[in-house]
Design an enzyme around this catalytic site. Structure first.
Site: not given
Ligand code: M6R
Length: 606
Positions: A2, A27, A74, A99-100, A479, A483, A486, A502, A601
């Site tokens: 947020c 956010r 959010w 926010n929180g 990773e 990607k 998401e 395994h 983000k």
């Molecule tokens: O800002 P940060 O690097 O701490 O964020 C951590 C994760 O939320 C972030 O890397 C997230 O997994 C990516 N946006 C995914 O692409």
């Protein structure tokens, strides 16, 4: 998550608040809202969905008033609806944005409801507005009222509040969620970060945990938890581009993928000292004293740590533990072997990572913050900062921040190894030269869009995909799977290819796409065998490797080849086609590439 904003003393402030919210949309983007005080009453506008919807609602009927607060949400507690969108107003007298998470909101709400308060949302945040109404009703002045409210609530918060009884001020507070106060010439502002305020002022005061403040047009009064006034120094933050544009690209993500040569080059420059040697931003004595490193991070940043473990252990012979920040401090870890913690975060605000770093500091470890956002909470609290210089990353999916993190972590590993005497100057220089060549190689890998497009087209119609890698490419497989899922909502899993036999190999059936990451390291033969085993069971192998390796592979259905690269640096270079594949698959599917569903983000809740 947020984003919260506020302004006091700014004519028709709803317009600047709207601008500020657009800068904070990273956010959260479930819903948004703004309220002002106009002619002695609270005026409110809220909209479900992205901020364009709020923009449209405000264009239709603007809000007047020179004091106001705004929010982009959010959802944590309560579904996505206009009633749950902030600001929340209690008794038509107090309006709040938060926010929180207020963890004890249920008990507070029960108490207030039995005292006659009526709630109109399912959120945890609304209790804040009612608590202030209660405090004002009992005759408390704003500062005392805030102190009382803070004593009752538990959890993480940054909030801002306006009250009809005090129309000349905003009341704000923070604990574990970021909050910046902006000092203008005739007005003051608040925002979840300084970027939100960059169109208004560069003079910023950061609140510390448990601080609260009264923000008036002519300045701010900041108090500590015990009620004592405290002088938090204003700083001039670097000029920020604020609303970064897409520079002609279709999506921020596409632009950010293309910015990687610069992101890597600038990050390398930040890790190079005045004599042209790689540095870890600390004296050699301090480096020699490092005898174990715990790396704390989440999501993509966590995968960067897993790659870095290979570098730090193999080059510097220092043990590394890669910890998911959200798990670390809750399991009472044995910290003895580690005297250094590196918190890795693009935003520098991930609450999980911040909390984990605080725990490490409490255990006596030296803390290093590896962040992309200067002045972020992690940067301000860490003993040492290792900056990535990727520039603002707006797309929710991390791309250039990831390769910049890897670059800095490799530089750190080299500097550590050299300080500890495990490599000599000429070996360090040789790796340094290879890192210097990376921006050029990444530039060439960016030419792969057309090669990858047909592969992405096929991938876009599957329900599930696997990513396989071995050694330092195993975290890149994780990773890659992240990607893909998401961005395109296709189910994807990453595995260490040696682990397939395994269990996971049972998933392979005819035509299942398996994205195989391969480099010419000492594990190549074994990794190739693992891939053949998958191929023999019907998997379609999409090979991502360098040109030399690609020539040796005869079992791939599709080949995506980057320029030939030293295996040590392969995780950085191969990340580029991995990102492009996920990007183009999402584009094929027509998903919201820059703001995928349910995500934000910057993740500032636990
Ligand atoms: O800002 P940060 O690097 O701490 O964020 C951590 C994760 O939320 C972030 O890397 C997230 O997994 C990516 N946006 C995914 O692409």
């Amino acid at each position: 998550m947020c984003g919260i904003v506020g302004a006091v003393g700014h004519k028709q402030c709803s317009l600047v608040l709207l601008d500020a919210l657009k800068r904070l949309e990273y956010r959260g983007y479930d819903s948004s809202g703004i309220s002002t005080i106009n002619k002695g009453a609270i005026a409110l506008k809220r909209a479900v969905g992205k901020i364009v919807n709020l923009d449209a609602a405000l264009t239709e009927s603007p809000l007047e008033g020179d004091i106001g607060i705004g929010h982009t949400r959010w959802a944590t507690h309560g579904g996505v609806s206009e009633a749950n969108a902030h600001p929340h107003v209690a008794s038509n007298r107090v309006s709040i944005v938060h926010n929180g998470i207020i963890e004890n909101h249920r008990e507070i709400q029960q108490r207030l409801e039995s005292a006659g308060h009526h709630f109109s949302s399912d959120t945890d945040s609304e209790v804040l507005a009612h608590l202030f109404v209660e405090a004002f009703d009992s005759g408390m002045e704003p500062a005392i009222a805030t102190q009382q409210v803070l004593a009752e609530i538990e959890g993480a918060y940054a909030f801002a509040l306006m009250a009809i009884d005090y129309p000349e001020m905003l009341i704000v507070a923070r604990n574990a969620s970021p909050l910046a106060l902006g000092i203008g010439d005739h007005a003051c502002y608040i925002g979840s970060d300084a970027i939100a305020l960059s169109h208004l002022t560069r003079k910023v005061v950061y609140l510390e945990d448990h601080d609260y403040a009264l923000v008036r047009a002519d300045g701010v009064s900041v108090y500590q938890a015990d009620g004592a006034l405290v002088d938090r120094k204003a700083m001039i933050v670097a000029a920020s581009p604020g609303l970064v544009d897409k520079g002609g690209y279709r999506h921020y993500m596409e632009k950010e993928i293309h910015e990687q040569p610069d992101a890597i080059g600038h990050s390398l420059a930040a890790m190079t000292d005045e004599n042209g040697h790689l540095t870890a931003q600390m004296p050699d004595d301090a480096l020699r004293a490092i005898d174990g490193v715990v790396m704390l991070a989440a999501g993509t940043s966590h995968y960067a740590t897993q790659v870095a473990r290979y570098w730090v252990e193999s080059l510097a012979r220092v043990p590394v533990a890669c910890e998911l920040a959200s798990e670390y401090h809750y399991r009472q870890p044995a910290t003895k072997p580690f005297n250094t913690a590196i918190a890795i975060s693009q935003s520098g605000e991930s609450l999980d990572t911040l909390m984990a770093m605080r725990y490490a500091a409490k255990c006596g470890m030296n803390t290093i913050g590896l962040v992309n956002v200067p002045n972020s909470s992690i940067a301000r609290e860490a003993d040492t900062v290792l900056p990535t210089r990727a520039g603002p990353e707006i797309g929710v999916a991390s791309t250039k921040a990831f390769t910049a993190q890897l670059t800095v972590l490799l530089c750190f590993a080299v500097a550590l190894a050299r300080a500890k005497g495990h490599i000599d100057n000429s070996q360090a220089s040789s790796i340094h030269a290879k890192i210097q060549a990376l921006p050029g190689l990444v530039g060439k890998a960016l030419g792969l869009f057309d090669v990858i497009r047909p592969v992405a087209h096929q991938l876009s119609s599957v329900r599930s995909a696997l990513y396989l890698g071995r050694g330092a490419l195993y975290p890149l497989a994780l990773e890659g799977a992240l990607k893909l899922k998401e961005l395109s909502y296709i189910h994807a899993e990453g595995f260490a290819s040696g682990e397939m036999k395994h269990g996971p190999i049972a998933l392979i059936e005819d035509d299942m796409p398996v994205v195989a990451l391969l480099t010419a390291d000492h594990l190549m033969g074994k990794a190739s065998n693992n891939l053949r085993e998958a191929s023999a069971r019907g998997a379609k192998i999409i090979l991502i490797s360098d040109a030399k390796v690609a020539k040796e592979v005869d079992y791939a259905t599709s080949v995506i080849a980057v320029p030939t690269i030293d295996p040590l640096l392969a995780p950085i270079l191969l990340a580029v086609p991995v990102q492009i594949l996920a990007y183009l698959t999402a584009v094929e599917k027509g998903t919201d590439v820059d703001q995928p569903r349910n995500l934000a983000k910057s993740v500032t809740v636990e």
